[in-house]
Every structure is written in C-alpha cells, then in structure tokens.
Scaffold this motif. Structure first.
Motif, PDB file in Angstrom:
ATOM      1  N   GLU A 160       4.947 -44.878  -4.964  1.00  0.00           N
ATOM      2  CA  GLU A 160       4.359 -45.392  -6.204  1.00  0.00           C
ATOM      3  C   GLU A 160       4.819 -44.594  -7.412  1.00  0.00           C
ATOM      4  OE1 GLU A 160       0.254 -47.255  -4.390  1.00  0.00           O
ATOM      5  OE2 GLU A 160       0.396 -45.077  -4.655  1.00  0.00           O
ATOM      6  N   VAL A 161       4.901 -43.276  -7.253  1.00  0.00           N
ATOM      7  CA  VAL A 161       5.394 -42.452  -8.362  1.00  0.00           C
ATOM      8  C   VAL A 161       6.842 -42.811  -8.664  1.00  0.00           C
ATOM      9  CG1 VAL A 161       5.981 -40.097  -9.078  1.00  0.00           C
ATOM     10  CG2 VAL A 161       3.796 -40.544  -7.944  1.00  0.00           C
ATOM     11  N   ALA A 162       7.662 -42.890  -7.616  1.00  0.00           N
ATOM     12  CA  ALA A 162       9.073 -43.227  -7.806  1.00  0.00           C
ATOM     13  C   ALA A 162       9.223 -44.604  -8.445  1.00  0.00           C
ATOM     14  CB  ALA A 162       9.808 -43.173  -6.465  1.00  0.00           C
ATOM     15  N   GLY A 163       8.357 -45.529  -8.076  1.00  0.00           N
ATOM     16  CA  GLY A 163       8.449 -46.894  -8.570  1.00  0.00           C
ATOM     17  C   GLY A 163       8.015 -47.083 -10.008  1.00  0.00           C
ATOM     18  N   HIS A 164       7.313 -46.120 -10.575  1.00  0.00           N
ATOM     19  CA  HIS A 164       6.842 -46.330 -11.945  1.00  0.00           C
ATOM     20  C   HIS A 164       7.862 -45.910 -13.002  1.00  0.00           C
ATOM     21  CE1 HIS A 164       5.845 -42.132 -12.922  1.00  0.00           C
ATOM     22  NE2 HIS A 164       5.350 -42.539 -14.067  1.00  0.00           N
ATOM     23  N   PHE A 165       8.939 -45.242 -12.599  1.00  0.00           N
ATOM     24  CA  PHE A 165       9.934 -44.806 -13.579  1.00  0.00           C
ATOM     25  C   PHE A 165      10.739 -45.966 -14.160  1.00  0.00           C
ATOM     26  CE2 PHE A 165       9.574 -40.788 -11.124  1.00  0.00           C
ATOM     27  CZ  PHE A 165       9.275 -39.933 -12.169  1.00  0.00           C
ATOM     28  N   ALA A 166      11.212 -46.875 -13.322  1.00  0.00           N
ATOM     29  CA  ALA A 166      12.104 -47.947 -13.797  1.00  0.00           C
ATOM     30  C   ALA A 166      11.456 -48.810 -14.884  1.00  0.00           C
ATOM     31  CB  ALA A 166      12.598 -48.796 -12.633  1.00  0.00           C
ATOM     32  N   PRO A 167      10.205 -49.238 -14.734  1.00  0.00           N
ATOM     33  CA  PRO A 167       9.619 -50.041 -15.821  1.00  0.00           C
ATOM     34  C   PRO A 167       9.546 -49.287 -17.154  1.00  0.00           C
ATOM     35  CG  PRO A 167       8.337 -50.309 -13.816  1.00  0.00           C
ATOM     36  CD  PRO A 167       9.324 -49.207 -13.557  1.00  0.00           C
ATOM     37  N   TRP A 168       9.267 -47.990 -17.110  1.00  0.00           N
ATOM     38  CA  TRP A 168       9.217 -47.213 -18.341  1.00  0.00           C
ATOM     39  C   TRP A 168      10.613 -47.040 -18.925  1.00  0.00           C
ATOM     40  CZ3 TRP A 168       5.247 -46.893 -21.263  1.00  0.00           C
ATOM     41  CH2 TRP A 168       3.960 -46.938 -20.709  1.00  0.00           C
ATOM     42  N   ASN A 169      11.607 -46.817 -18.069  1.00  0.00           N
ATOM     43  CA  ASN A 169      12.981 -46.707 -18.571  1.00  0.00           C
ATOM     44  C   ASN A 169      13.441 -48.029 -19.187  1.00  0.00           C
ATOM     45  OD1 ASN A 169      13.682 -43.971 -17.968  1.00  0.00           O
ATOM     46  ND2 ASN A 169      13.652 -44.538 -15.827  1.00  0.00           N
ATOM     47  N   ARG A 170      13.072 -49.129 -18.556  1.00  0.00           N
ATOM     48  CA  ARG A 170      13.403 -50.448 -19.099  1.00  0.00           C
ATOM     49  C   ARG A 170      12.743 -50.627 -20.472  1.00  0.00           C
ATOM     50  NH1 ARG A 170      11.994 -52.950 -14.859  1.00  0.00           N
ATOM     51  NH2 ARG A 170      13.910 -52.690 -13.728  1.00  0.00           N
ATOM     52  N   PHE A 171      11.499 -50.181 -20.595  1.00  0.00           N
ATOM     53  CA  PHE A 171      10.792 -50.248 -21.878  1.00  0.00           C
ATOM     54  C   PHE A 171      11.551 -49.460 -22.947  1.00  0.00           C
ATOM     55  CE2 PHE A 171       7.891 -47.946 -24.732  1.00  0.00           C
ATOM     56  CZ  PHE A 171       7.427 -49.008 -25.488  1.00  0.00           C
ATOM     57  N   ILE A 172      12.009 -48.275 -22.617  1.00  0.00           N
ATOM     58  CA  ILE A 172      12.762 -47.468 -23.581  1.00  0.00           C
ATOM     59  C   ILE A 172      14.039 -48.201 -23.992  1.00  0.00           C
ATOM     60  CG2 ILE A 172      14.076 -45.326 -23.889  1.00  0.00           C
ATOM     61  CD1 ILE A 172      11.960 -44.003 -21.999  1.00  0.00           C
ATOM     62  N   LEU A 173      14.731 -48.743 -23.008  1.00  0.00           N
ATOM     63  CA  LEU A 173      15.985 -49.465 -23.286  1.00  0.00           C
ATOM     64  C   LEU A 173      15.774 -50.695 -24.162  1.00  0.00           C
ATOM     65  CD1 LEU A 173      17.722 -49.313 -19.820  1.00  0.00           C
ATOM     66  CD2 LEU A 173      18.754 -48.608 -21.990  1.00  0.00           C
ATOM     67  N   GLU A 174      14.719 -51.429 -23.891  1.00  0.00           N
ATOM     68  CA  GLU A 174      14.520 -52.714 -24.567  1.00  0.00           C
ATOM     69  C   GLU A 174      13.623 -52.651 -25.791  1.00  0.00           C
ATOM     70  OE1 GLU A 174      13.018 -55.182 -21.417  1.00  0.00           O
ATOM     71  OE2 GLU A 174      14.894 -55.055 -20.280  1.00  0.00           O
ATOM     72  N   ARG A 175      12.652 -51.738 -25.791  1.00  0.00           N
ATOM     73  CA  ARG A 175      11.630 -51.763 -26.833  1.00  0.00           C
ATOM     74  C   ARG A 175      11.559 -50.489 -27.677  1.00  0.00           C
ATOM     75  NH1 ARG A 175       9.961 -56.487 -28.024  1.00  0.00           N
ATOM     76  NH2 ARG A 175       7.855 -55.811 -28.406  1.00  0.00           N
ATOM     77  N   ARG A 176      12.438 -49.537 -27.406  1.00  0.00           N
ATOM     78  CA  ARG A 176      12.488 -48.332 -28.226  1.00  0.00           C
ATOM     79  C   ARG A 176      13.876 -48.124 -28.827  1.00  0.00           C
ATOM     80  NH1 ARG A 176       7.930 -48.766 -29.289  1.00  0.00           N
ATOM     81  NH2 ARG A 176       6.217 -47.539 -28.517  1.00  0.00           N
ATOM     82  N   LEU A 177      14.888 -47.939 -28.011  1.00  0.00           N
ATOM     83  CA  LEU A 177      16.213 -47.612 -28.543  1.00  0.00           C
ATOM     84  C   LEU A 177      16.740 -48.619 -29.561  1.00  0.00           C
ATOM     85  CD1 LEU A 177      18.184 -46.037 -25.551  1.00  0.00           C
ATOM     86  CD2 LEU A 177      17.238 -44.906 -27.567  1.00  0.00           C
TER      87      LEU A 177
END
Length: 161
Positions: A41-58
């Motif tokens: 579960e810990v490992a699985g929560h990184f990708a959605p946050w990284n996707r958020f950074i890529l799409e909704r922050r950078l």
C-alpha cells in the motif's frame, strides 16, 4: 536543494523500488505496524502523487499560472491503498517506475531559470527546490518504514535513507 540532487534522488528511488521485487509475497503484504498500511500500500501510493505533480503542478509552475487545488490527500491515499491491494507486486513496482521516470524526464527538461523562480501554493511561496525537498523527505520517510517492515535489509537498496 539543487536540481541535480533532486534528479539523483528520483533516479535512486527507482532503483530502491525495483529492489522490492525481491521481497516475498508475505513481506510485500506485511503491515508497517499494527493498524498501518502494508508495504504494498505504501509503494502503491507514490505513483498517483507523482502523476499529480506531473499533471497538476509542473505545467502550472512552468507557465506561472495559478495552481489548481490539490486532491483530497486522504481520499487519494485511501484509493491508492485499495488499488494496491488488488495489484501484484510487479504491477505496483512497474507503475512506480514508469511514472517516476516520467517525472525525472520532466525535471531534466526544466530550464535552469525555472528552478529558482518562486511560485505560490495556497499561502506558501517557494521554489521548485523547496517543493521537491518536501517530496524527497516524504519518500525517505516511507522508504525507512519499508526497510523496517521488510526485515530483510540485504534486499533493499541501501543508498536512500
């Protein structure tokens, strides 16, 4: 924090996550502690946050546009944990690697001037270096938890602390 340090950390995080493929299924599904998430579960929560950074922050940081609201952290984390319970270890690791490598590529493509430009999220003003220092601290926190729960440190990539 320098751009090169941020990119280095993210590259090393890929190797760390890939090292988790050596964990047994029992270790992969082991909780970090009583009432805590599992390694999966810990490992699985990184990708959605990284996707958020890529799409909704950078993209907004680069253009200097106002930031859209972030997702509800509890909701995103709960969904990613639930999804991780239904995926294999290899699928979870592969998703992390794919999305994190996309993030690394995006970071490498940023012009040098973008790293020192200030932006605002909510009431906080910061630079990309400051923003990613927080993300790195988040990674390191969870990587330490994973190492402790795995109880098999010989298989866990040692450089990230």
């Amino acid at each position: 924090m320098k751009a090169s340090e941020i990119v280095w950390h993210n590259e090393e995080s890929v190797r760390f996550m890939q090292s988790l493929s050596k964990l047994s299924e029992e270790e992969w599904r082991r909780p970090l502690g009583p009432g805590k998430w599992t390694i999966a579960e810990v490992a699985g929560h990184f990708a959605p946050w990284n996707r958020f950074i890529l799409e909704r922050r950078l993209p907004y940081l680069i253009l200097g546009d106002p930031m859209p609201d972030g997702p509800g952290a509890d909701e995103l984390n709960a969904r990613s944990a639930r999804d991780s319970r239904g995926r294999s270890r290899d699928e979870t690791i592969a998703e992390f690697v794919t999305v994190r490598r996309q993030l690394i590529a995006a970071l490498r493509d940023l012009p040098a001037g973008d790293w020192s430009r200030e932006f605002q999220i909510g009431k906080s003003r910061m630079t990309l270096g400051h923003y990613f220092a927080g993300m790195i601290a988040h990674d390191q926190h969870h990587f330490r938890q994973i190492r402790q729960a795995a109880r098999n440190p010989v298989f866990i990539f040692p450089l990230l602390s």
